[in-house]
Design an enzyme around this catalytic site. Structure first.
Site, PDB file in Angstrom:
ATOM      1  CB  THR A 132     -55.998  98.787  -8.498  1.00 29.05           C
ATOM      2  OG1 THR A 132     -56.545  97.543  -8.915  1.00 29.05           O
ATOM      3  CG2 THR A 132     -55.400  99.465  -9.739  1.00 29.05           C
ATOM      4  CG  ASP A 133     -55.816  93.429  -7.690  1.00 30.30           C
ATOM      5  OD1 ASP A 133     -56.473  94.260  -8.348  1.00 30.30           O
ATOM      6  OD2 ASP A 133     -56.335  92.374  -7.242  1.00 30.30           O
ATOM      7  CD  GLU A 134     -58.638  95.945 -12.448  1.00 31.98           C
ATOM      8  OE1 GLU A 134     -58.517  96.367 -13.600  1.00 31.98           O
ATOM      9  OE2 GLU A 134     -59.746  95.771 -11.901  1.00 31.98           O
ATOM     10  CE1 TYR A 158     -59.095 102.236 -11.979  1.00 31.62           C
ATOM     11  CE2 TYR A 158     -58.776  99.866 -12.146  1.00 31.62           C
ATOM     12  CZ  TYR A 158     -58.860 101.011 -11.380  1.00 31.62           C
ATOM     13  OH  TYR A 158     -58.711 100.943 -10.013  1.00 31.62           O
ATOM     14  CE  LYS A 162     -55.522 103.729  -9.108  1.00 27.29           C
ATOM     15  NZ  LYS A 162     -55.897 104.834  -8.175  1.00 27.29           N
TER      16      LYS A 162
HETATM   17  P1  NAD Z   1     -65.185 105.337  -6.842  1.00 26.69           P
HETATM   18  O1  NAD Z   1     -65.285 105.468  -8.319  1.00 26.69           O
HETATM   19  O2  NAD Z   1     -66.320 104.763  -6.082  1.00 26.69           O
HETATM   20  O3  NAD Z   1     -64.858 106.756  -6.176  1.00 26.69           O
HETATM   21  C1  NAD Z   1     -63.965 107.677  -6.748  1.00 26.69           C
HETATM   22  C2  NAD Z   1     -64.225 109.023  -6.085  1.00 26.69           C
HETATM   23  O4  NAD Z   1     -63.268 109.959  -6.624  1.00 26.69           O
HETATM   24  C3  NAD Z   1     -65.609 109.601  -6.382  1.00 26.69           C
HETATM   25  O5  NAD Z   1     -66.163 110.133  -5.206  1.00 26.69           O
HETATM   26  C4  NAD Z   1     -65.346 110.698  -7.395  1.00 26.69           C
HETATM   27  O6  NAD Z   1     -66.289 111.762  -7.320  1.00 26.69           O
HETATM   28  C5  NAD Z   1     -63.953 111.145  -6.993  1.00 26.69           C
HETATM   29  N1  NAD Z   1     -63.211 111.773  -8.085  1.00 26.69           N
HETATM   30  C6  NAD Z   1     -63.082 111.319  -9.358  1.00 26.69           C
HETATM   31  N2  NAD Z   1     -62.338 112.162 -10.076  1.00 26.69           N
HETATM   32  C7  NAD Z   1     -61.948 113.160  -9.233  1.00 26.69           C
HETATM   33  C8  NAD Z   1     -61.157 114.328  -9.396  1.00 26.69           C
HETATM   34  N3  NAD Z   1     -60.603 114.631 -10.573  1.00 26.69           N
HETATM   35  N4  NAD Z   1     -60.974 115.138  -8.330  1.00 26.69           N
HETATM   36  C9  NAD Z   1     -61.564 114.838  -7.137  1.00 26.69           C
HETATM   37  N5  NAD Z   1     -62.327 113.759  -6.937  1.00 26.69           N
HETATM   38  C10 NAD Z   1     -62.512 112.919  -7.974  1.00 26.69           C
HETATM   39  O7  NAD Z   1     -63.846 104.498  -6.600  1.00 26.69           O
HETATM   40  P2  NAD Z   1     -63.485 103.475  -5.432  1.00 26.69           P
HETATM   41  O8  NAD Z   1     -63.937 102.127  -5.828  1.00 26.69           O
HETATM   42  O9  NAD Z   1     -63.904 104.049  -4.142  1.00 26.69           O
HETATM   43  O10 NAD Z   1     -61.893 103.483  -5.542  1.00 26.69           O
HETATM   44  C11 NAD Z   1     -61.133 104.463  -4.834  1.00 26.69           C
HETATM   45  C12 NAD Z   1     -59.663 104.269  -5.165  1.00 26.69           C
HETATM   46  O11 NAD Z   1     -59.261 102.955  -4.805  1.00 26.69           O
HETATM   47  C13 NAD Z   1     -59.357 104.410  -6.659  1.00 26.69           C
HETATM   48  O12 NAD Z   1     -58.127 105.083  -6.783  1.00 26.69           O
HETATM   49  C14 NAD Z   1     -59.236 102.972  -7.161  1.00 26.69           C
HETATM   50  O13 NAD Z   1     -58.348 102.890  -8.235  1.00 26.69           O
HETATM   51  C15 NAD Z   1     -58.690 102.287  -5.927  1.00 26.69           C
HETATM   52  N6  NAD Z   1     -59.045 100.863  -5.777  1.00 26.69           N
HETATM   53  C16 NAD Z   1     -60.340 100.453  -5.881  1.00 26.69           C
HETATM   54  C17 NAD Z   1     -60.658  99.103  -5.674  1.00 26.69           C
HETATM   55  C18 NAD Z   1     -62.091  98.616  -5.748  1.00 26.69           C
HETATM   56  O14 NAD Z   1     -62.311  97.397  -5.681  1.00 26.69           O
HETATM   57  N7  NAD Z   1     -63.094  99.477  -5.853  1.00 26.69           N
HETATM   58  C19 NAD Z   1     -59.638  98.186  -5.375  1.00 26.69           C
HETATM   59  C20 NAD Z   1     -58.319  98.646  -5.291  1.00 26.69           C
HETATM   60  C21 NAD Z   1     -58.026  99.982  -5.486  1.00 26.69           C
HETATM   61  O1  DAU Z   2     -58.951  94.501  -8.623  1.00 25.16           O
HETATM   62  C1  DAU Z   2     -59.252  95.781  -8.126  1.00 25.16           C
HETATM   63  C2  DAU Z   2     -60.221  96.463  -9.054  1.00 25.16           C
HETATM   64  O2  DAU Z   2     -61.503  95.871  -8.808  1.00 25.16           O
HETATM   65  C3  DAU Z   2     -60.284  97.967  -8.840  1.00 25.16           C
HETATM   66  O3  DAU Z   2     -59.035  98.531  -9.162  1.00 25.16           O
HETATM   67  C4  DAU Z   2     -61.385  98.586  -9.703  1.00 25.16           C
HETATM   68  O4  DAU Z   2     -61.500  99.979  -9.420  1.00 25.16           O
HETATM   69  C5  DAU Z   2     -62.693  97.903  -9.368  1.00 25.16           C
HETATM   70  O5  DAU Z   2     -63.713  98.407 -10.197  1.00 25.16           O
HETATM   71  C6  DAU Z   2     -62.567  96.394  -9.566  1.00 25.16           C
HETATM   72  O6  DAU Z   2     -62.390  96.072 -10.962  1.00 25.16           O
HETATM   73  P1  DAU Z   2     -63.083  94.790 -11.639  1.00 25.16           P
HETATM   74  O7  DAU Z   2     -63.154  94.988 -13.091  1.00 25.16           O
HETATM   75  O8  DAU Z   2     -62.455  93.531 -11.159  1.00 25.16           O
HETATM   76  O9  DAU Z   2     -64.546  94.911 -10.939  1.00 25.16           O
HETATM   77  P2  DAU Z   2     -66.031  94.696 -11.514  1.00 25.16           P
HETATM   78  O10 DAU Z   2     -66.930  94.702 -10.322  1.00 25.16           O
HETATM   79  O11 DAU Z   2     -66.334  95.623 -12.636  1.00 25.16           O
HETATM   80  O12 DAU Z   2     -65.961  93.233 -12.090  1.00 25.16           O
HETATM   81  C7  DAU Z   2     -65.626  92.131 -11.257  1.00 25.16           C
HETATM   82  C8  DAU Z   2     -65.607  90.892 -12.144  1.00 25.16           C
HETATM   83  O13 DAU Z   2     -66.955  90.605 -12.539  1.00 25.16           O
HETATM   84  C9  DAU Z   2     -64.807  91.070 -13.422  1.00 25.16           C
HETATM   85  O14 DAU Z   2     -64.178  89.841 -13.755  1.00 25.16           O
HETATM   86  C10 DAU Z   2     -65.870  91.391 -14.465  1.00 25.16           C
HETATM   87  C11 DAU Z   2     -67.080  90.621 -13.969  1.00 25.16           C
HETATM   88  N1  DAU Z   2     -68.406  91.206 -14.299  1.00 25.16           N
HETATM   89  C12 DAU Z   2     -68.609  92.514 -13.995  1.00 25.16           C
HETATM   90  C13 DAU Z   2     -69.832  93.117 -14.275  1.00 25.16           C
HETATM   91  C14 DAU Z   2     -70.062  94.584 -13.982  1.00 25.16           C
HETATM   92  C15 DAU Z   2     -69.408  90.411 -14.854  1.00 25.16           C
HETATM   93  O15 DAU Z   2     -69.199  89.207 -15.092  1.00 25.16           O
HETATM   94  N2  DAU Z   2     -70.598  91.003 -15.133  1.00 25.16           N
HETATM   95  C16 DAU Z   2     -70.855  92.319 -14.891  1.00 25.16           C
HETATM   96  O16 DAU Z   2     -71.976  92.799 -15.212  1.00 25.16           O
END
Ligand code: NAD
Ligand code: DAU
Length: 352
Positions: A132-134, A158, A162
């Site tokens: 992730t970019d985070e 988190y 990562k």
């Molecule tokens: P998500 O939470 O929706 O899905 C995670 C999945 O992993 C789930 O299906 C969960 O059951 C499975 N899982 C968790 N722990 C596990 C374990 N110990 N063994 C096997 N499976 C397990 O997450 P997502 O949003 O789909 O993100 C997927 C990946 O992409 C993550 O690594 C996250 O850090 C990365 N990522 C997410 C975002 C985003 O915006 N959502 C952006 C950049 C990177």
């Molecule tokens: O940048 C990539 C990341 O994006 C991934 O690595 C993470 O897995 C993914 O969950 C996401 O993280 P964020 O914290 O950016 O996503 P979230 O949707 O939780 O929040 C997006 C923005 O909105 C953040 O600035 C927090 C804000 N927010 C979020 C929630 C849930 C609110 O203002 N109100 C809310 O209720």
């Protein structure tokens, strides 16, 4: 065959569905189905011979080693993780367990399997780690976007977990020669996004007549990418990425949270107007800020674009509209995931 971990989650499921739709290769999907994993996401491929689903933990070395020997994948794509920043603030332990210890154990099992491959297979093998970019921390308004060489400065449990997994992946290349690839993607949105994250939460709450919670002043900036564009970038990196390299993935869509929520309200006003004729924007409510809230993320994806020829297909406007339409058409899916456990989280995190 390829092994995908976390393929029942948001991005993993989108990757599995698009992978199986695009080529004939078999796919082994390992997911332990936490609250974020959902078999309904995979309904379209559950009867398919080319999709093998196994419920299990990436940290279960015996299971992973057995699966590797039995199915002999040519690549691993590692999505499995705890992914929600707010949950990591309330309870970091699961994040360390899966994202750090789990990735370490997965790497160990993969390394042992990879060492036993023949010369040609060893060279062609890939371990693609989805990060992730985070991990790069927070940008000031005038800072240039993150590049692959930006300093790693994670601010939440988190992102720290990562970043730790990224370091392990890097070290397995440097020390053992494991052919790894790492991607750092910005915020994804699209179908199957669990409604604890901002975009699906706002759509769900708006339609339910509930408050749309904005943390702090709502001027935090995220760089949004439609999930299928992330999947196409991962396919490209897997096919053509250089082992040991990392690639940033993003679509140049920097938006404040308020802009995103107002865009969602505008589309909902048009496609599913409130019965009283007023705007969903009236449901916006400012709530306590996230502790340690990162102010701005932005991704420079020029390496991926220039070296591997990737480009996103969706603009923010086209992707966000598709997303709203998907949620409106899939209210049953939303109803099934917003069960008792979800309601407990909402009450604990936002109060009444
Ligand atoms: P998500 O939470 O929706 O899905 C995670 C999945 O992993 C789930 O299906 C969960 O059951 C499975 N899982 C968790 N722990 C596990 C374990 N110990 N063994 C096997 N499976 C397990 O997450 P997502 O949003 O789909 O993100 C997927 C990946 O992409 C993550 O690594 C996250 O850090 C990365 N990522 C997410 C975002 C985003 O915006 N959502 C952006 C950049 C990177
Ligand atoms: O940048 C990539 C990341 O994006 C991934 O690595 C993470 O897995 C993914 O969950 C996401 O993280 P964020 O914290 O950016 O996503 P979230 O949707 O939780 O929040 C997006 C923005 O909105 C953040 O600035 C927090 C804000 N927010 C979020 C929630 C849930 C609110 O203002 N109100 C809310 O209720």
């Amino acid at each position: 065959m390829i092994l995908v971990t976390g393929g029942a989650g948001f991005i993993g499921a989108n990757f599995v569905l698009t992978w199986l739709a695009r080529n004939d290769e078999r796919l082994l999907n390992l997911d332990n189905l936490t609250y974020a994993g959902n078999m309904e996401n995979l309904a379209a491929v559950m009867g398919m011979d080319r999709h093998v689903f196994v419920r299990g933990d990436i940290g279960d070395t015996n299971l992973v080693s057995d699966l590797l020997e039995r199915y002999r994948p040519r690549a691993v794509v590692n999505f499995a993780a705890e992914s929600h920043v707010d949950r990591s603030i309330l309870g970091p332990a699961d994040f360390i367990q899966t994202n750090v210890v789990g990735t370490f154990r997965l790497l160990e099992a993969v390394r042992a399997y990879w060492k036993g491959l023949g010369d040609g297979e060893m060279g062609a093998f890939r371990f693609l780690h989805v990060s992730t970019d985070e991990v790069f921390g927070s940008l000031e308004p005038e800072d240039p976007p993150f590049t692959e060489s930006s300093r790693v400065m994670p601010n939440s449990p988190y992102s720290a977990s990562k970043a730790s997994s990224d370091h392990l992946v890097r070290a397995y290349h440097h020390t053992y020669g494991l052919p790894v690839l790492t991607t750092h993607c910005s915020n994804n949105y699209g179908p199957f996004h669990f409604p604890e994250k901002l975009i699906p939460l706002v759509i769900h709450n708006a339609l339910a007549g509930k408050a749309l919670p904005i943390y702090g002043d709502g001027r935090q900036v995220r760089d949004w990418l439609y999930v299928e564009d992330h999947c196409s970038a991962l396919r490209r990196v897997l096919a053509a990425g250089c082992p040991g390299e990392s690639y940033n993935v993003g679509g140049c869509n920097e938006k404040t949270n308020l802009e995103v929520v107002k865009a969602l309200c505008g589309i909902l006003d048009e496609l599913a107007p409130r019965a009283d004729g007023r705007s969903y924007g009236e449901q916006i409510t400012y709530v306590r800020d996230r502790p340690g809230h990162d102010r701005r993320y932005a991704i420079d994806a020029s390496k991926l674009m220039n070296e591997l020829g990737w480009a996103p297909a969706e603009t923010f406007e086209s992707g966000i509209r598709k997303t709203v339409v998907w949620y409106l058409e899939n209210q049953k899916w939303v109803g099934n995931v917003t069960d008792g456990g979800y309601r407990q989280w909402m009450e604990r995190h936002y109060g009444t």
